[in-house]
Write an enzyme that holds these catalytic residues in place. Structure first.
Site, mmCIF file in Angstrom:
data_model
loop_
_atom_site.group_PDB
_atom_site.id
_atom_site.type_symbol
_atom_site.label_atom_id
_atom_site.label_comp_id
_atom_site.label_asym_id
_atom_site.label_seq_id
_atom_site.Cartn_x
_atom_site.Cartn_y
_atom_site.Cartn_z
ATOM 1 N N GLU A 99 0.704 -1.387 -0.106
ATOM 2 C CA GLU A 99 0.036 -0.115 -0.142
ATOM 3 C C GLU A 99 0.910 1.222 -0.024
ATOM 4 O OE1 GLU A 99 -2.993 -0.358 -0.552
ATOM 5 O OE2 GLU A 99 -3.032 -2.484 -0.461
ATOM 6 N N ASP A 189 -1.907 -1.950 -9.235
ATOM 7 C CA ASP A 189 -2.390 -3.401 -8.962
ATOM 8 C C ASP A 189 -2.573 -4.464 -10.178
ATOM 9 O OD1 ASP A 189 -2.900 -2.569 -6.522
ATOM 10 O OD2 ASP A 189 -5.135 -2.687 -6.619
#
Length: 697
Positions: A99, A189
């Protein structure tokens, strides 16, 4: 996930040898691919050999590195580095930050783990005072003299790829090159390339990815490179020191609804160059927003500390297995919430607690059962922690309730629950619902826009489920009703706690603040929580007294919330006398109940509640509404069991009410975890691998 995103992406790279890339795969994803898609592992190995791709290291189970003890952060990175080296024959020099959560002390942590460079969002640099046009190079930072090279990831590309035509991406790259950029990094992602709604059709079937790679390869103004080559051949432009942070969406998600609205107003009032200077809280703010995430996090720290002490003199396979389970419990998703589900998903919480308790089962074998008053969750108030050989029971002064009940045999926290809270995204759902702009069903699946641009929902009518709780959901939570008045909830109020010592039993005396009972003159409440049988029994005895001059009539309710993984498992049953129900089916107003039996086949436990005097009992499933890649959805969180008594208390008299709970767990053997440095084929998908296996942004 692998079939729709990872495997096709690797295959596309294989078809385009002129396109170089740096990829990151978490430890569980590598394990799964090796056991289930060895062809993908083989393709990756070929790509590594021909120098087309570089594989990054990172925490093996994708922890937020700043949220785990330094020893675990370093250990997890070294474990994944060893795993990549064992499979592909090359040791990674760079690492992926889960993250992209950054704090200034990380360079020395990463250096200890052998990491030379990492990737951060442009947002980190902009909040540090740099301008966007300055971010076309690499930078260097340090902590305690330990250097680390930083690569800024272009945020505009994150929103263009793959949701806009390839031409718009090429235009952005040309503009960056014209502005003097020497290096542009796209990091995002892997799921965007086929797993997000609408992207499989767009990216693979409609040929977006093929077109993208072709145009990238043919562009005369750029060439692709790995980060390792950039690290070798391009010196950093300058030294920087960046503030704590992450990508701005995650920073917003960490705020409560009111603060998130104020942040958005401040940011929208400023031009782009200034908007990034509106400070966001660090990732740790999730632990303030969600006490359940904080409790799990602090529970993890307790296990980590005990295991570290045990490991000094014990290097047995059991201790190494406990270490793997601890690391697995540090997987980041369950400690926060955003569009990606996280804390709201019961199976993730169950897996985290299960992993922790499998590790603690080893530690409990030599433990002398004891209790202590300690502020373990760092909220400024001492909780009571009892830990025996068979289980653990934690009592919180907030509501005077049991907030955690661990059964070591089944590796289960019976109170692994989540309260319903207002989220800023709920307003987005309300507005879209009112305007009739919520995409549902096939309309949502066909919509290829980013999850940040369209409001999707898995079903209609979710707005009606937006109800909120006033405190965490726990065992033995108190409320009362007088006549037709609104119920008086004591769930969120601080009780006074006084431990008492009895033979083989811990007795805790708790009383709510007098002001909470002011609406009923003369009413006093005392509850006695008793813990016995090495943590396998926990009960409460209420004494309702009348210190006034008139009789008191009221309905008193004690509520307990039981954690099931799901609502529809046919092996999960709740029995009230002759009536039976499942966790997801309500059962209203069953009278004269003296015993409640709870059986969970999925989580391997049984709880029996003995009630004296008989109570009127109700069972109710509790749902939350949360957002995800596929849209807003109803999520089952726990089942509420409420016992109510209609009581009359004469002056200078009292009434006693009691619930005695006992729990048993079926022994669940620890899952065998693959040694990090060996190449050994996995035989099954690890539980929760759909989340811990993400190729993160």
């Amino acid at each position: 996930m692998a079939e729709r995103a990872y495997a096709p992406l690797v295959a596309a790279l294989y078809r385009h040898p002129e396109v170089k890339a740096t990829l990151h795969f978490s430890g569980p994803l590598l394990d799964w691919l090796e056991g289930n898609r060895p062809d993908v592992i083989g393709d990756l190995a070929d790509l590594v050999k021909r120098g087309q791709i570089e594989l990054l290291s990172g925490g093996y189970y994708e922890p937020i590195l700043v949220g785990v003890p330094r020893r675990d952060a370093v250990g997890q990175i070294r474990a994944l580095t060893d795993r990549v080296a064992a499979i592909f024959g090359r040791r990674p020099l760079g690492a992926w930050l889960a993250e992209r959560v950054w704090e200034p002390h990380l360079p020395s942590v990463l250096a200890e783990a052998g990491v030379a460079y990492t990737i951060l969002d442009e947002e980190h640099f902009l909040q540090g005072g740099l301008r966007r046009e300055e971010l076309g190079e690499s930078f260097i930072t340090e902590d305690q003299g330990f250097p680390l090279v930083l690569y800024p990831a272009n945020s505009r590309l994150r929103y263009l790829i793959p949701f806009r035509d390839v031409g718009q991406t090429m235009k952005e790259l040309r503009e960056r090159q014209a502005a003097g950029a020497k290096l542009v990094v796209y990091a995002d992602d892997g799921e965007k390339f086929g797993a997000w709604p609408g992207t499989y059709q767009r990216v693979h079937k409609d040929g977006w990815l093929e077109d993208f790679f072709t145009q990238i390869a043919q562009a005369d103004f750029l060439e692709t490179t790995t980060l390792e080559d950039a690290w070798i051949f391009q010196k950093p432009s300058r030294r920087v020191y960046l503030p704590s942070g992450t990508y701005h969406e995650m920073g917003e998600w960490s705020l409560d609804a009111g603060a998130a609205r104020r942040f958005a107003q401040a940011r929208n009032a400023l031009k782009e160059d200034l908007a990034s200077l509106v400070a966001l809280p660090p990732w740790r703010n999730f632990l303030a927003k969600y006490p359940e995430a904080n409790a799990l996090h602090k529970r993890m720290l307790i296990v980590s500390e005990e295991l570290a002490r045990r490991s000094i003199l014990d290097a047995s396979p059991e201790v190494r297995q406990a270490q793997q389970n601890l690391w697995r419990a540090q997987t980041n998703d369950v400690y926060w919430h955003g569009v990606f589900g996280g804390l709201y998903l019961p199976h993730l919480r169950a897996d985290a607690y299960g992993s922790l308790l499998r590790a603690e089962r080893l530690l409990a074998e030599r433990r002398v059962a004891s209790g202590e008053q300690r502020d373990y969750d760092i909220d400024g108030q001492d909780e009571y922690l009892f830990r025996g050989n068979a289980g653990a029971v934690f009592v919180h002064v907030q509501g005077g309730s049991v907030i955690e009940w661990d059964i070591y045999a089944s590796a289960t926290n019976l109170i692994d629950t989540l309260a319903r809270r207002p989220e800023n995204e709920h307003e987005q759902l309300r507005r879209a619902d009112k305007a009739g702009k919520v995409k549902v069903g096939k309309a949502a699946e066909k919509e290829a826009k980013s999850i940040h641009e369209v409001v999707r929902a898995k079903e209609r009518g979710l707005v009606k489920l937006l109800e909120y709780d006033d405190a965490r959901r726990a065992f033995f939570q108190d409320s009362f009703t007088v006549g037709r008045d609104e119920p008086v909830s004591l769930h969120g109020l601080p009780y006074q706690l006084t431990p008492q010592r009895e033979a083989r039993t811990v007795s805790l005396i708790l009383e709510p603040p007098a002001r909470a009972l002011a609406s009923v003159p003369g009413l006093g409440i005392r509850k006695d929580i008793r813990i016995a049988d090495e943590g396998l029994a926990a009960g409460v005895r209420y004494r309702l007294r009348n210190d006034g001059e008139d009789s008191i009539e009221l309905t008193f309710t004690s509520t307990s919330n039981v954690a099931f993984v799901g609502e529809a498992n046919p092996g999960d049953l709740i029995t009230l006398g002759t009536r039976k129900t499942v966790p997801g089916k309500p059962l209203e107003s069953v009278r004269n109940v003296t015993e409640i039996a709870v059986h969970s086949e999925a989580r391997h436990f049984d709880i029996t509640f003995a009630i004296d005097p008989p109570a009127e009992t109700s069972v109710q499933p509790i749902y939350a509404v949360a957002n995800s890649e596929e849209g807003f959805e109803r999520l089952y969180e726990q089942t509420e069991i409420a016992c109510s008594w209609n009581v009359t208390i004469e002056p200078d008299s009292h009434v006693d009410l009691e619930i005695r709970a006992t729990a048993l767990g079926q022994l669940v053997e620890p899952e065998l975890v693959k040694p990090a440095a060996r190449r050994k084929r996995a035989t099954a998908v690890p539980a929760g691998a759909d989340t811990v296996a993400r190729a993160r942004r």
